[in-house]
Structures are given as structure tokens and as C-alpha cells.
Design a protein around this motif. Sequence first.
Motif, PDB file in Angstrom:
ATOM      1  N   LYS A   1       3.884 -19.947  33.487  1.00  0.00           N
ATOM      2  CA  LYS A   1       4.330 -18.592  33.140  1.00  0.00           C
ATOM      3  C   LYS A   1       5.281 -18.029  34.193  1.00  0.00           C
ATOM      4  O   LYS A   1       6.225 -17.313  33.850  1.00  0.00           O
ATOM      5  CB  LYS A   1       3.139 -17.662  32.926  1.00  0.00           C
TER       6      LYS A   1
ATOM      7  N   PHE B   1       5.908 -11.834  27.836  1.00  0.00           N
ATOM      8  CA  PHE B   1       4.870 -11.411  28.761  1.00  0.00           C
ATOM      9  C   PHE B   1       4.059 -10.217  28.272  1.00  0.00           C
ATOM     10  O   PHE B   1       3.362  -9.585  29.064  1.00  0.00           O
ATOM     11  CB  PHE B   1       5.467 -11.164  30.152  1.00  0.00           C
TER      12      PHE B   1
ATOM     13  N   VAL C   1       0.357 -13.330  26.113  1.00  0.00           N
ATOM     14  CA  VAL C   1      -0.119 -14.165  27.226  1.00  0.00           C
ATOM     15  C   VAL C   1      -1.574 -14.574  26.997  1.00  0.00           C
ATOM     16  O   VAL C   1      -1.935 -15.745  27.179  1.00  0.00           O
ATOM     17  CB  VAL C   1       0.062 -13.444  28.577  1.00  0.00           C
TER      18      VAL C   1
ATOM     19  N   GLN D   1      -1.798 -17.209  24.270  1.00  0.00           N
ATOM     20  CA  GLN D   1      -1.330 -18.503  24.778  1.00  0.00           C
ATOM     21  C   GLN D   1      -2.370 -19.146  25.685  1.00  0.00           C
ATOM     22  O   GLN D   1      -2.616 -20.350  25.592  1.00  0.00           O
ATOM     23  CB  GLN D   1      -0.014 -18.334  25.535  1.00  0.00           C
ATOM     24  N   PHE D   2      -2.974 -18.344  26.551  1.00  0.00           N
ATOM     25  CA  PHE D   2      -3.979 -18.868  27.473  1.00  0.00           C
ATOM     26  C   PHE D   2      -5.169 -19.447  26.706  1.00  0.00           C
ATOM     27  O   PHE D   2      -5.612 -20.569  26.981  1.00  0.00           O
ATOM     28  CB  PHE D   2      -4.453 -17.762  28.427  1.00  0.00           C
TER      29      PHE D   2
END
Length: 188
Positions: free
Chosen positions: A128, A145, A150, A153-154
Motif C-alpha cells: 500500500k 486509500f 483498504v 482489500q486487507f
Amino acid sequence: MSAKEMTGVPQRGASTLWIMLLTAASAVTTLALACATPFPALAALAAVHMRRRDGVALVLAAWLASQVVGFCIHDYPRDLETAGWAVGLATAAVASVLGAYGAIARTARLPAWLKLAAAYVSAFIAFKLAVLVWAIWLGGVEMAFAPGVVMRQFVRDAAILAGLMMLYRAMTAIGVPAVTSRTRTRAA
């Protein structure tokens, strides 16, 4: 006992086989999720099981496969911005794997699952951060972001990592040679 002694396959061949298998699995993920190559997941798995050189080769092979899928199947635009993002993702993929190896070097005495978790978190952060540098230059910081993006995605990449670990364990259980940790820790 080495991979060659257990299976008759030299360790280098086992690494190459796993690079190909994990690249194929990554390409399927990219195909299914469009532009979602799980670089942090691949980086963490590589850091736990492969030599650094092979880990870098894995993420670059996965990057190349994702570009082929993107440009040939998903019909990515053929312009300078897209080319810039392609280069940006390659550098982010390498940053991701280097971040994962950095975490592994600092967690040598921890249980395997904690090493994998540390490698994943470090890989994700490194990925990232590299994407942020490119997003500042190419645009898209707000979109890439956003906290919800985020977090998705994590979680998505963590789920893919769990799936890749299950694939790794299943394949080694049926006789595909594992890449040994002893070999992984040798100089790359």
C-alpha cells in the motif's frame, strides 16, 4: 531430509514448480476478481516457504500474469496512465515481498502462524505504501486509500492467503514437493 531426497525433485525444481502453481492460482484470482492480484498474500506465502530470489520471481510472474489477463481478457485501456499503473504495481509487488521477508527475518523465533501473519501485515503495508507513491504521481489517492477500500482489500487478501495456504498444504499432502524452510533461509 531435502526435497530431492523425499521426492526425487531437486529443490530448484520444487521452487520453480511452486512459482508456476502460485502464479496460476493468482491468475485465476485476477480473472475472477478483475484487477485484484493478491500480491501481499503471495508475498507472505513466499517469505515463509521460499528463498528471497524465488519470492521476487513469484510476485513478478504473478504481476506478468495479471497484466496478460488485464490487457487480453479484461481489455484494460492501452494508454500512458495504465502503463504507469502497470509499472507501479510491479514495484509495489516487489516492495510487498521485500516487506514480507523483512518481517520473517524479525520473527524467526515465533510460531509459524505468527510468522505468516507478520509477513502478511508487513507485505500489505509495503504494498500500500508503494501504491501510495504511485497514486500521488498518477492520481487516485482518494479512491485507493478510502478506509472501506483498504479494509476490503486487507480482508480479501487475507482470505486468499488462507486459501493459498490450504492449496499449499493439500498439494504437499498429495506429493507435490514442498520448498523447505532450510533452503529458503540460505542466501538468495
